[in-house]
Design a protein around this motif. Sequence first.
Motif, PDB file in Angstrom:
ATOM      1  N   PHE A  56       0.826  -1.202   0.000  1.00  0.00           N
ATOM      2  CA  PHE A  56       0.000   0.000   0.000  1.00  0.00           C
ATOM      3  C   PHE A  56       0.865   1.258   0.000  1.00  0.00           C
ATOM      4  O   PHE A  56       0.519   2.260  -0.626  1.00  0.00           O
ATOM      5  N   LEU A  57       1.996   1.202   0.711  1.00  0.00           N
ATOM      6  CA  LEU A  57       2.899   2.349   0.724  1.00  0.00           C
ATOM      7  C   LEU A  57       3.457   2.604  -0.660  1.00  0.00           C
ATOM      8  O   LEU A  57       3.554   3.762  -1.110  1.00  0.00           O
ATOM      9  N   ALA A  58       3.825   1.540  -1.359  1.00  0.00           N
ATOM     10  CA  ALA A  58       4.385   1.700  -2.702  1.00  0.00           C
ATOM     11  C   ALA A  58       3.358   2.315  -3.647  1.00  0.00           C
ATOM     12  O   ALA A  58       3.688   3.196  -4.451  1.00  0.00           O
ATOM     13  N   ILE A  59       2.109   1.864  -3.553  1.00  0.00           N
ATOM     14  CA  ILE A  59       1.059   2.444  -4.399  1.00  0.00           C
ATOM     15  C   ILE A  59       0.871   3.920  -4.073  1.00  0.00           C
ATOM     16  O   ILE A  59       0.762   4.766  -4.974  1.00  0.00           O
ATOM     17  N   ALA A  60       0.838   4.218  -2.784  1.00  0.00           N
ATOM     18  CA  ALA A  60       0.666   5.617  -2.371  1.00  0.00           C
ATOM     19  C   ALA A  60       1.819   6.478  -2.855  1.00  0.00           C
ATOM     20  O   ALA A  60       1.634   7.620  -3.278  1.00  0.00           O
ATOM     21  N   MET A  61       3.042   5.929  -2.813  1.00  0.00           N
ATOM     22  CA  MET A  61       4.205   6.687  -3.265  1.00  0.00           C
ATOM     23  C   MET A  61       4.145   6.972  -4.755  1.00  0.00           C
ATOM     24  O   MET A  61       4.569   8.041  -5.210  1.00  0.00           O
ATOM     25  N   VAL A  62       3.624   6.015  -5.517  1.00  0.00           N
ATOM     26  CA  VAL A  62       3.488   6.230  -6.958  1.00  0.00           C
ATOM     27  C   VAL A  62       2.516   7.370  -7.230  1.00  0.00           C
ATOM     28  O   VAL A  62       2.757   8.233  -8.078  1.00  0.00           O
ATOM     29  N   LEU A  63       1.419   7.366  -6.482  1.00  0.00           N
ATOM     30  CA  LEU A  63       0.400   8.386  -6.706  1.00  0.00           C
ATOM     31  C   LEU A  63       0.769   9.721  -6.072  1.00  0.00           C
ATOM     32  O   LEU A  63       0.388  10.780  -6.593  1.00  0.00           O
ATOM     33  N   ARG A  64       1.526   9.679  -4.966  1.00  0.00           N
ATOM     34  CA  ARG A  64       1.873  10.921  -4.270  1.00  0.00           C
ATOM     35  C   ARG A  64       3.228  10.768  -3.598  1.00  0.00           C
ATOM     36  O   ARG A  64       3.326  10.241  -2.488  1.00  0.00           O
ATOM     37  N   PRO A  65       4.298  11.226  -4.234  1.00  0.00           N
ATOM     38  CA  PRO A  65       5.650  11.009  -3.713  1.00  0.00           C
ATOM     39  C   PRO A  65       5.901  11.587  -2.327  1.00  0.00           C
ATOM     40  O   PRO A  65       6.773  11.091  -1.606  1.00  0.00           O
ATOM     41  N   ASP A  66       5.162  12.640  -1.937  1.00  0.00           N
ATOM     42  CA  ASP A  66       5.392  13.215  -0.608  1.00  0.00           C
ATOM     43  C   ASP A  66       5.172  12.198   0.510  1.00  0.00           C
ATOM     44  O   ASP A  66       5.741  12.331   1.597  1.00  0.00           O
ATOM     45  N   ILE A  67       4.346  11.200   0.244  1.00  0.00           N
ATOM     46  CA  ILE A  67       4.100  10.168   1.251  1.00  0.00           C
ATOM     47  C   ILE A  67       5.382   9.417   1.563  1.00  0.00           C
ATOM     48  O   ILE A  67       5.593   8.967   2.699  1.00  0.00           O
ATOM     49  N   ALA A  68       6.271   9.282   0.572  1.00  0.00           N
ATOM     50  CA  ALA A  68       7.551   8.609   0.807  1.00  0.00           C
ATOM     51  C   ALA A  68       8.383   9.376   1.835  1.00  0.00           C
ATOM     52  O   ALA A  68       9.073   8.771   2.663  1.00  0.00           O
ATOM     53  N   THR A  69       8.326  10.699   1.791  1.00  0.00           N
ATOM     54  CA  THR A  69       9.057  11.512   2.769  1.00  0.00           C
ATOM     55  C   THR A  69       8.554  11.237   4.176  1.00  0.00           C
ATOM     56  O   THR A  69       9.333  10.975   5.108  1.00  0.00           O
ATOM     57  N   LEU A  70       7.229  11.301   4.342  1.00  0.00           N
ATOM     58  CA  LEU A  70       6.650  11.091   5.666  1.00  0.00           C
ATOM     59  C   LEU A  70       6.895   9.667   6.167  1.00  0.00           C
ATOM     60  O   LEU A  70       7.242   9.467   7.337  1.00  0.00           O
ATOM     61  N   ALA A  71       6.749   8.694   5.272  1.00  0.00           N
ATOM     62  CA  ALA A  71       6.951   7.303   5.676  1.00  0.00           C
ATOM     63  C   ALA A  71       8.403   7.047   6.045  1.00  0.00           C
ATOM     64  O   ALA A  71       8.693   6.392   7.057  1.00  0.00           O
TER      65      ALA A  71
END
Length: 520
Positions: A56-71
Amino acid sequence: MSATGRSVERETGRRGWSQERALLAAAAIIIGGALTAGILAADAPLLVVVGASVLFLAIAMVLRPDIATLAGIGLIYSNAAVVLVRFHGAPAFVAAMVPLLLVVPLARDLVVRRLPVVAPQPLRWMLVLFGIYLVSALFSADTKRSWDEVVVFISEGLLLYFLVINVVRSPEMLRGVTWVLLAGGALVSLAAVHQAVTGNYDSNYFGFAQADALIRTGVTTLTGDVLVPRMAGSIGETNRFAQTMLMLVPLGIFRAISERSTLLRLTAGLMTLLITLGVVLSFSRGAAVGLAALVLALLVLRMIRARYVVAMVVVLAAILIAFPQYTNRITSLAGVGGLDSAGTSAVDNSLLSRATETLSAALVMVDHPVIGVGPGMFPAYYEAYANTVGLLVRNDIERQAHNLYLGFGAELGLPGLIVFLLIGYSVVRMLLAARRASIVKRPDLERLTTPFLLALMTYYVTGMFLHLSFARFYWLMLAVATAAAVVTLREMASADEPAATQARVMPRGVRGQRPVNQSV
């Protein structure tokens, strides 16, 4: 077709192609994740849960890269990746790969948005420190051991610092990172608090509540002294757990008094209380000194209203009453005076050992002032110098300097210590400039920036009792603090100042960068 129509059509086509690529990537990730889950489900159910979360994190990162920063920041500060490796059989590279999550938003900002690289003065000093690490390691008596420390500095220091300051580029992202740090600290502290309250020391709560060592409660029964475990959180070392959680306390205080939403203020207050309890349950005396310094700074510098400081003191007093063991630990610090007056009888063995290690580090630095003895090499020199000090020599395990500054000086020499101090000084200087620039016109930015100044202060105070270990927590906090200063100065300079004034206000290395709206 008109030029405007063709432009709209091209834009629509690009947007559609972007969405198609995102959907294709998501589909590939889902299929791959399902196959992996099927293979692992029988033998490692926990890894399946983790794998699903990664999916789910990978999908979220594809759609919204800022999530990778927070994660990425949340995983580092909660130590979750290390826990997976140590307690649940995850491959070692998992922990090493977490900082690379930040490469996703970095690529978007530098390649897609074509934003300039953020390179403030502290980054330049870190490159100088990297050179000192290399030179010192080359002349070390154990080059392999020292090179391991160089690699740690590259991955957990230099690389992490560069990534963070280049992906946290807006007030919205800075606020999101602050909340992620608080959430990670609160969850880890909640596990420690629950463990202490319930006495469930047989469980380590999946590795997030590790009890370490025992202390006396001051109560004696027919069977002897009553002992209580010290909480070590997800780190597994009590003093480090306290030091790491303590840096979050000022962040929580400022969110609790600055958020507009009542729910968010209450949430921040609850998180701060949990984090403070985690600090207390570690029974760290150094953290007690850092906490006292925090309260004193808030009171003397008037960074918040007096009634909030009074409320803090009342809460801390209630906590100390609830956990008198901590009060007993703190009062033992009064025995330090026994080193000079009544000999060593009034000082407990822990303080004597710390004093021996600190003085030994000072002697090592005096004998090796230019390049030190090499990164990570102080333990190899400890016993010889400790015998010279002669207070309490311990050789059961490797002994560290137990002082951030003397430890750095012993291993990297005076040049290494000076550059390390210059890095911290330059960040603090930027934070002070950002606070002065925003305190009147943008108090919302000031409330985001000032707590990082206090967070670093607590680390430098506790550093008088602890050497540089688990350095990723320090470098991460230093990076977010730098990003806070850069964002605030940039926002203030671009709001209503002409270019000449902007060049004067903003420090070198952060000029000419466009503010980016990166809402989270």
